[in-house]
Write a protein that holds these residues in place. Structure first.
Motif, PDB file in Angstrom:
ATOM      1  N   ASP A 175     -93.689  35.771 -48.700  1.00  0.00           N
ATOM      2  CA  ASP A 175     -93.396  37.081 -49.292  1.00  0.00           C
ATOM      3  C   ASP A 175     -92.592  37.873 -48.250  1.00  0.00           C
ATOM      4  OD1 ASP A 175     -93.340  39.575 -50.490  1.00  0.00           O
ATOM      5  OD2 ASP A 175     -95.400  39.437 -51.222  1.00  0.00           O
ATOM      6  N   TYR A 176     -91.279  37.704 -48.310  1.00  0.00           N
ATOM      7  CA  TYR A 176     -90.373  38.188 -47.255  1.00  0.00           C
ATOM      8  C   TYR A 176     -90.538  39.686 -46.992  1.00  0.00           C
ATOM      9  CZ  TYR A 176     -86.003  38.555 -44.573  1.00  0.00           C
ATOM     10  OH  TYR A 176     -85.072  38.770 -43.587  1.00  0.00           O
ATOM     11  N   ASP A 207     -88.350  33.496 -58.566  1.00  0.00           N
ATOM     12  CA  ASP A 207     -89.047  34.711 -58.133  1.00  0.00           C
ATOM     13  C   ASP A 207     -89.820  35.307 -59.307  1.00  0.00           C
ATOM     14  OD1 ASP A 207     -89.869  37.186 -57.198  1.00  0.00           O
ATOM     15  OD2 ASP A 207     -88.012  37.566 -56.103  1.00  0.00           O
ATOM     16  N   ASP A 267     -89.090  29.352 -43.584  1.00  0.00           N
ATOM     17  CA  ASP A 267     -89.483  29.279 -44.996  1.00  0.00           C
ATOM     18  C   ASP A 267     -88.643  28.214 -45.701  1.00  0.00           C
ATOM     19  OD1 ASP A 267     -90.307  29.705 -47.573  1.00  0.00           O
ATOM     20  OD2 ASP A 267     -89.854  31.847 -47.615  1.00  0.00           O
ATOM     21  N   ASN A 299     -88.676  38.880 -60.023  1.00  0.00           N
ATOM     22  CA  ASN A 299     -87.258  39.131 -60.326  1.00  0.00           C
ATOM     23  C   ASN A 299     -86.683  37.946 -61.102  1.00  0.00           C
ATOM     24  OD1 ASN A 299     -86.619  41.681 -58.650  1.00  0.00           O
ATOM     25  ND2 ASN A 299     -87.612  40.333 -57.172  1.00  0.00           N
ATOM     26  N   LYS A 301     -83.787  35.204 -60.200  1.00  0.00           N
ATOM     27  CA  LYS A 301     -83.580  35.165 -58.738  1.00  0.00           C
ATOM     28  C   LYS A 301     -84.524  34.138 -58.122  1.00  0.00           C
ATOM     29  CE  LYS A 301     -81.028  39.047 -58.573  1.00  0.00           C
ATOM     30  NZ  LYS A 301     -80.042  39.590 -57.690  1.00  0.00           N
ATOM     31  N   TYR A 302     -84.255  33.821 -56.855  1.00  0.00           N
ATOM     32  CA  TYR A 302     -85.085  32.843 -56.158  1.00  0.00           C
ATOM     33  C   TYR A 302     -85.755  33.474 -54.945  1.00  0.00           C
ATOM     34  CZ  TYR A 302     -83.016  29.257 -59.080  1.00  0.00           C
ATOM     35  OH  TYR A 302     -82.635  28.505 -60.160  1.00  0.00           O
ATOM     36  N   CYS A 303     -86.896  32.900 -54.571  1.00  0.00           N
ATOM     37  CA  CYS A 303     -87.617  33.376 -53.386  1.00  0.00           C
ATOM     38  C   CYS A 303     -88.238  32.176 -52.687  1.00  0.00           C
ATOM     39  CB  CYS A 303     -88.690  34.390 -53.778  1.00  0.00           C
ATOM     40  SG  CYS A 303     -90.063  33.664 -54.704  1.00  0.00           S
ATOM     41  N   ALA A 332     -94.429  30.276 -54.765  1.00  0.00           N
ATOM     42  CA  ALA A 332     -93.675  31.506 -54.542  1.00  0.00           C
ATOM     43  C   ALA A 332     -94.524  32.584 -53.870  1.00  0.00           C
ATOM     44  CB  ALA A 332     -93.135  32.036 -55.875  1.00  0.00           C
ATOM     45  N   LYS A 333     -94.008  33.103 -52.750  1.00  0.00           N
ATOM     46  CA  LYS A 333     -94.593  34.258 -52.055  1.00  0.00           C
ATOM     47  C   LYS A 333     -96.071  34.075 -51.695  1.00  0.00           C
ATOM     48  CE  LYS A 333     -91.342  37.503 -54.167  1.00  0.00           C
ATOM     49  NZ  LYS A 333     -91.159  38.740 -54.937  1.00  0.00           N
TER      50      LYS A 333
END
Length: 287
Positions: free
Chosen positions: A246-247, A234, A228, A237, A240-242, A212-213
Motif C-alpha cells: 500500500d504505497y 487496484d 514491490d 481505482n 489502474k494497477y498497484c 493488492a496493497k
C-alpha cells in the motif's frame, strides 16, 4: 519521504551496457537472438512480448516470435518446442506460461534446453540456481529485483532480508539470489505467525505475494528498503494497477521503495535480453 527506486534509470543503464556487448558480438560475426514461444494471444502475453521486442530493437539484438494456435495438440507443440530448442540461431527461449489446460506444461517445459532457458522454465535451471551454479539462469523478475538493489548501491551483506511470498517464479529464487549476496534471508507467507512483525524486522523487504496493497504500515519500519514485485488490479481505482504494498501508507515510513508501475516490471525485459546475451556468449565459448 522515501527515495523512489525507479526502474527506468536501471533499465536505461543496462540497455547502454547491453548495446555495447551486442556490438562486440556482431564484430565477431555473432548475433544474439531471442526466441519467443507463444500459444494463443492472451493480452498479458502480448503486452510482455511487445516490451521484449522493443528492448531487443533498442539494443540491436535479434528476436523471432514462434506463435501457435491456442488449440495446438500436445504432439504438435512438443515438436515445435523441440525444433525451436534445436535451432542454432536461437540463443535464449522465452515461453509464455501458463499454457492452455489441455497441454502437459511440465513435459513441454522439460523440452527447453537448459543452456537456452533464460527465464528458468525448467527444473534443470532451477537446480542450477539453487546450487549456486552461475551457468543457470534465474527467472527474470527476481533478477530484476537484484539489479535494482545493485544499481542503487543498497548493501545486502549481513543484512536481514525478508521475502514475502514463496513461489517458484519469484519468492524462492530471489531468496537464493539474496543468499548469494550474503544476506540473512527469511521466507514468509500467508501462514507465517506474526507476519507483520516478521516483515517489519527486515532491512530489505521483497513483497511478492500477489495480493493488492497487502503490506500496510505495520509491515514496515523507518530505514527499511522495500522492493514491490506485485502487479495487481487496484481495488480502489478501477482500470489502474498497484503493487502488493500500500504505497500511499508505506512510502512516508520507509527509506527507499520501488513504485508500481515503474519499478521492477520495467527492468524484467532488459534482464531477459541480458540473460540471452550471456547464453549466447556461453554457447560460443566466450564466457
Amino acid at each position: 519521504m522515501a527515495e523512489r527506486l525507479a526502474g527506468k534509470a536501471v533499465a536505461d543503464a543496462m540497455k547502454e551496457d547491453l548495446s555495447k556487448k551486442v556490438e562486440e558480438l556482431k564484430a565477431k560475426g555473432i548475433m544474439p537472438k531471442l526466441g519467443i514461444v507463444r500459444v494463443g494471444a492472451r493480452p498479458d502475453d502480448l503486452f510482455y512480448e511487445g516490451g521484449a521486442k522493443k528492448t531487443c530493437d533498442t539494443i540491436g539484438m535479434a528476436y523471432e516470435v514462434f506463435e501457435y494456435p491456442a488449440d495446438i495438440s500436445q504432439e504438435a507443440f512438443e515438436k515445435a518446442v523441440t525444433d525451436v530448442g534445436a535451432n542454432k540461431e536461437i540463443n535464449g527461449i522465452l515461453m509464455f506460461a501458463p499454457l492452455p489446460k489441455h497441454l502437459d506444461e511440465r513435459k513441454i517445459r522439460s523440452l527447453i534446453p537448459v543452456e537456452k532457458d533464460v527465464d528458468c522454465m525448467t527444473l534443470g535451471s532451477a537446480a542450477k540456481v539453487f546450487a549456486d551454479d552461475l551457468t543457470g539462469f534465474p527467472p527474470c523478475t527476481p533478477t530484476a529485483c537484484m539489479d535494482i538493489l545493485k544499481f542503487y548501491d543498497i548493501p545486502l551483506k549481513g543484512k536481514k532480508a525478508v521475502v514475502l511470498g514463496r513461489s517458484l517464479v519469484v519468492g524462492k529464487p530471489v531468496a537464493m539470489l539474496l543468499l548469494r549476496e550474503h544476506a540473512t534471508v527469511t521466507i514468509c507467507h500467508s501462514r507465517t505467525e506474526n507476519l507483520p512483525a516478521v516483515c517489519a524486522d527486515a532491512d530489505v523487504l521483497i513483497a511478492a505475494v500477489g495480493r493488492a496493497k497487502m503490506v500496510k504500515a505495520d509491515f514496515v519500519k523507518p530505514g527499511q528498503v522495500v522492493i514491490d514485485v506485485g502487479i495487481n488490479e487496484d481495488p480502489d481505482n478501477p482500470g489502474k494497477y498497484c503493487g502488493d504494498v500500500d504505497y500511499a501508507v508505506v512510502e512516508p515510513i520507509v527509506q527507499k521503495i520501488t513504485p508500481v508501475p515503474g519499478g521492477v516490471g520495467s527492468v524484467t525485459t532488459v534482464v531477459l535480453c541480458k540473460q540471452t546475451i550471456m547464453a549466447c556468449e556461453m554457447q560460443n565459448g566466450l564466457a
